[in-house]
Design a protein around this motif. Structure first.
Motif: not given
Length: 207
Positions: A3-19, A30-33
């Motif tokens: 989790k190198q950058k704060p917030g990235v992990y959660d943003r990826v999960l949220e964007c992945a869920k939408d995708e 994965l590229r779009a996510i």
């Protein structure tokens, strides 16, 4: 998982869920996510391993908790003596069915993914796993109460599997139809009444 950058992990999960909700697992990119989350695909691979690992990170905690909840409901019921099981089965089922339904609605998007977006992952068999658990305990119940239709061989585990599958498919239609919670509670109550009446013809069949 890094989790190198704060917030990235959660943003990826949220964007992945939408995708995944939009395209399903197989067609999700994965590229779009990564683009939507403001990160790189390499970052996603570092954190989640691959696309299925990302999908798993979204759904597995909910699947595990729901399955544990479901088994606990079954185990608690089967700790009761046979006469109490027979007397309480209808009310017990109806009460806890609503508990399960509330859990589903508390995690509605995840269950949408499990039902309609999980093809290509091991979670595609989620509903079948629930059916198998219910069949196991339903068959136990019928043996505990001395069900004549089981003793005679008229009702087999295969038949129980068929009617339980119909029940669970019906219950999860509230998710597929995107019903609001209040409507879903009414629907599932009616469904439970309908199936309990039907189960009665199996537990106590008429000549």
């Amino acid at each position: 998982m890094a989790k190198q950058k704060p917030g990235v992990y959660d943003r990826v999960l949220e964007c992945a869920k939408d995708e995944f909700l939009s395209k399903g697992f197989l067609d999700a990119s994965l590229r779009a996510i990564a683009q939507e989350a403001g990160t790189s695909t390499g970052s996603i691979y570092t954190r989640f391993g691959d696309k299925e690992g990302l999908f798993r990170a979204i759904v597995e905690p909910v699947v595990d908790e729901f399955r544990a909840m479901f088994r606990e409901i079954q185990e608690s019921f089967h700790q009761l003596d046979g006469e109490t099981q027979k007397a309480e089965m209808g009310q017990y089922t109806a009460r806890h069915q609503m508990d399960l339904l509330d859990y589903i609605y508390d995690h509605f998007d995840v269950f949408r993914l499990l039902l309609d977006g999980a093809h290509g992952t091991r979670f595609a068999c989620f509903l079948d796993e629930l059916v198998d658990i219910e069949v196991e305990y339903t068959y136990q119940y019928m043996e505990v109460i001395g069900c004549e239709s089981v003793k005679s061989g008229q009702v087999t585990e295969e038949f129980i599997h068929i009617i339980v599958t119909a029940y669970f498919n019906g219950m999860f239609e509230v998710v597929r139809h995107n019903m609001d919670r209040a409507a879903a509670r009414r629907y599932v109550k009616m469904l439970n009444d309908y199936h309990m009446a039907g189960f009665g013809t199996v537990f106590d069949p008429q000549p």
